[in-house]
Scaffold this active site. Structure first.
Site, PDB file in Angstrom:
ATOM      1  N   ARG A  33      37.911 -34.294 -24.117  1.00 49.76           N
ATOM      2  CA  ARG A  33      36.621 -33.942 -23.506  1.00 49.76           C
ATOM      3  C   ARG A  33      36.802 -32.804 -22.499  1.00 49.76           C
ATOM      4  O   ARG A  33      35.967 -31.907 -22.406  1.00 49.76           O
ATOM      5  CB  ARG A  33      35.983 -35.173 -22.847  1.00 49.76           C
ATOM      6  N   ARG A  77      35.361 -12.481 -15.710  1.00 50.26           N
ATOM      7  CA  ARG A  77      36.430 -11.578 -16.199  1.00 50.26           C
ATOM      8  C   ARG A  77      37.389 -11.203 -15.081  1.00 50.26           C
ATOM      9  O   ARG A  77      38.518 -10.789 -15.328  1.00 50.26           O
ATOM     10  CB  ARG A  77      35.814 -10.305 -16.818  1.00 50.26           C
ATOM     11  N   LYS A 112      31.363 -31.488 -18.632  1.00 54.60           N
ATOM     12  CA  LYS A 112      31.605 -32.137 -17.342  1.00 54.60           C
ATOM     13  C   LYS A 112      32.065 -31.035 -16.388  1.00 54.60           C
ATOM     14  O   LYS A 112      33.263 -30.804 -16.204  1.00 54.60           O
ATOM     15  CB  LYS A 112      32.676 -33.229 -17.525  1.00 54.60           C
ATOM     16  N   GLU A 154      20.475 -41.069 -17.682  1.00 55.47           N
ATOM     17  CA  GLU A 154      21.695 -41.735 -17.196  1.00 55.47           C
ATOM     18  C   GLU A 154      21.604 -41.933 -15.688  1.00 55.47           C
ATOM     19  O   GLU A 154      20.610 -41.546 -15.063  1.00 55.47           O
ATOM     20  CB  GLU A 154      22.944 -40.935 -17.575  1.00 55.47           C
TER      21      GLU A 154
HETATM   22  N1  PXG Z   1      27.540 -39.645 -16.850  1.00 60.37           N
HETATM   23  C1  PXG Z   1      27.963 -38.786 -15.899  1.00 60.37           C
HETATM   24  C2  PXG Z   1      27.030 -37.723 -15.408  1.00 60.37           C
HETATM   25  C3  PXG Z   1      29.264 -38.902 -15.378  1.00 60.37           C
HETATM   26  O1  PXG Z   1      29.679 -38.032 -14.455  1.00 60.37           O
HETATM   27  C4  PXG Z   1      29.639 -40.793 -16.852  1.00 60.37           C
HETATM   28  C5  PXG Z   1      28.338 -40.617 -17.320  1.00 60.37           C
HETATM   29  C6  PXG Z   1      30.498 -41.858 -17.462  1.00 60.37           C
HETATM   30  O2  PXG Z   1      31.459 -41.284 -18.318  1.00 60.37           O
HETATM   31  P1  PXG Z   1      32.826 -42.039 -18.658  1.00 60.37           P
HETATM   32  O3  PXG Z   1      33.492 -41.149 -19.643  1.00 60.37           O
HETATM   33  O4  PXG Z   1      33.583 -42.182 -17.378  1.00 60.37           O
HETATM   34  O5  PXG Z   1      32.474 -43.349 -19.242  1.00 60.37           O
HETATM   35  C7  PXG Z   1      30.116 -39.935 -15.846  1.00 60.37           C
HETATM   36  C8  PXG Z   1      31.480 -40.162 -15.265  1.00 60.37           C
HETATM   37  C9  PXG Z   1      33.734 -41.219 -10.260  1.00 60.37           C
HETATM   38  C10 PXG Z   1      33.082 -40.128 -10.987  1.00 60.37           C
HETATM   39  O6  PXG Z   1      34.092 -41.001  -9.086  1.00 60.37           O
HETATM   40  C11 PXG Z   1      32.843 -40.239 -12.350  1.00 60.37           C
HETATM   41  C12 PXG Z   1      32.212 -39.196 -12.999  1.00 60.37           C
HETATM   42  C13 PXG Z   1      31.855 -38.077 -12.272  1.00 60.37           C
HETATM   43  C14 PXG Z   1      32.094 -37.997 -10.931  1.00 60.37           C
HETATM   44  C15 PXG Z   1      32.728 -39.013 -10.275  1.00 60.37           C
HETATM   45  O7  PXG Z   1      33.906 -42.311 -10.835  1.00 60.37           O
HETATM   46  N2  PXG Z   1      31.929 -39.169 -14.366  1.00 60.37           N
END
Ligand code: PXG
Length: 290
Positions: free
Chosen positions: A52, A105, A151, A184
């Site tokens: 990812r 760039r 992400k 979400e």
């Molecule tokens: N949606 C968003 C917007 C996220 O940032 C998830 C869903 C869940 O994805 P996973 O792959 O973890 O099941 C995320 C997860 C933290 C943290 O501190 C986690 C995320 C981003 C920032 C902080 O746990 N991502």
């Protein structure tokens, strides 16, 4: 020994872990990240998280600069060097140092950071009590502006939504997209339970393709549930039997109240609990030994 952090090919101590103030990750949020977790010395879904990260980088036209296999090795090494068993590893790749303009760039070399630390998780009490949430007035960035599958280091959309629940004294914010469909939470995906069915928004409406989300979908049949993607509204949430959020850190966490309305009977429901137990069992069985 102090914490060992990987920056651009070198392992440095926490005190020496620094990046340039000209790094476009700092100046413009130009970069990507991911987070992976280890359970008792096994990295959970490591390849999925690294994949990812590379797809996020591709999505913003960022060359990470090292092959995926090398990156993966260094993630494993980060846990070994820090003697961790239950770890949270943050993988960050920025556009690197450039000049005071957004032009990528001018950034000739990406910055790679791998930061392994102890994991902080919700206390068990949270899983017994459940979260009280709001639907934020801040809408999720439309996928045709910044695709939710990337992400990126730009989390301001989520942070602004988070300020709303902090202001109201609630535990988390849920976000709708511009058409009013549920997308979400600020850092988790969302599932609703209707009977024996799990429903989750499709990612093309703005959500991250969460790895915990996918694992939940995959495990659902093993506990007699079906899982499908559906366009969901605030009313679907208010009238759901149960609701839970999924994320690497949170695993599956129940939501018991939204905008002051109880979901179901206002307690973590049996389907959520069954799914959480199945998820936790699964995390013990799989993963790459460190
Ligand atoms: N949606 C968003 C917007 C996220 O940032 C998830 C869903 C869940 O994805 P996973 O792959 O973890 O099941 C995320 C997860 C933290 C943290 O501190 C986690 C995320 C981003 C920032 C902080 O746990 N991502």
């Amino acid at each position: 020994m102090s914490q060992q952090i990987y920056i651009d090919g070198a392992w440095v101590s926490r005190e020496d872990a620094k990046v340039s103030i000209f790094d476009h990750g700092l100046l413009y949020g130009d970069g990507v990240f991911d987070s992976v977790r280890s359970y008792d010395g096994r990295l959970f879904k490591l390849d999925e998280h690294v994949n990812r990260l590379y797809l996020s980088a591709k999505g913003i036209g960022l060359d990470i600069g090292i092959p995926k296999a090398k990156f993966t090795e260094q993630v494993i090494e980060s846990i070994r060097r820090n003697n961790l068993r239950d770890a949270y590893v943050r993988l960050v790749v920025t556009r690197g140092p450039g000049d005071l303009g957004i032009d990528p760039r001018k950034c000739t070399k990406s910055t790679i950071i791998i930061l392994a630390d102890k994991i902080t998780i919700y206390p068990e009490e949270t899983y017994k009590r459940g979260l009280r949430v709001i639907i934020a007035s801040t809408r999720r960035t439309p996928p045709d502006s910044l695709n939710g599958k990337i992400k990126s280091l730009n989390y301001l959309n989520n942070i602004i939504a988070k300020l709303e629940h902090i202001h109201t004294g609630m535990d988390e914010s849920l976000m709708l997209n511009h058409e009013g469909y549920l997308v979400e939470g600020t850092v988790e995906n969302i599932f609703l339970v209707k009977g024996k069915k799990l429903l989750t928004p499709p990612c093309h409406i703005g959500a991250l393709e969460g790895i915990t989300r996918q694992t939940t979908i995959d495990l659902a049949p093993s506990v007699g549930l079906s899982a499908e993607e559906a366009l969901l509204t605030a009313n679907d949430l208010y009238t759901a039997d149960e609701c839970f959020l999924t994320g690497t850190g949170a695993e599956l966490v129940p939501v018991v109240q939204v905008d002051g309305r109880a979901i179901g009977d206002g307690k973590p429901g049996p389907v959520t609990q069954k799914m959480l137990a199945a998820y936790r069992e699964y995390t013990k069985q799989v993963g790459i030994p460190i």
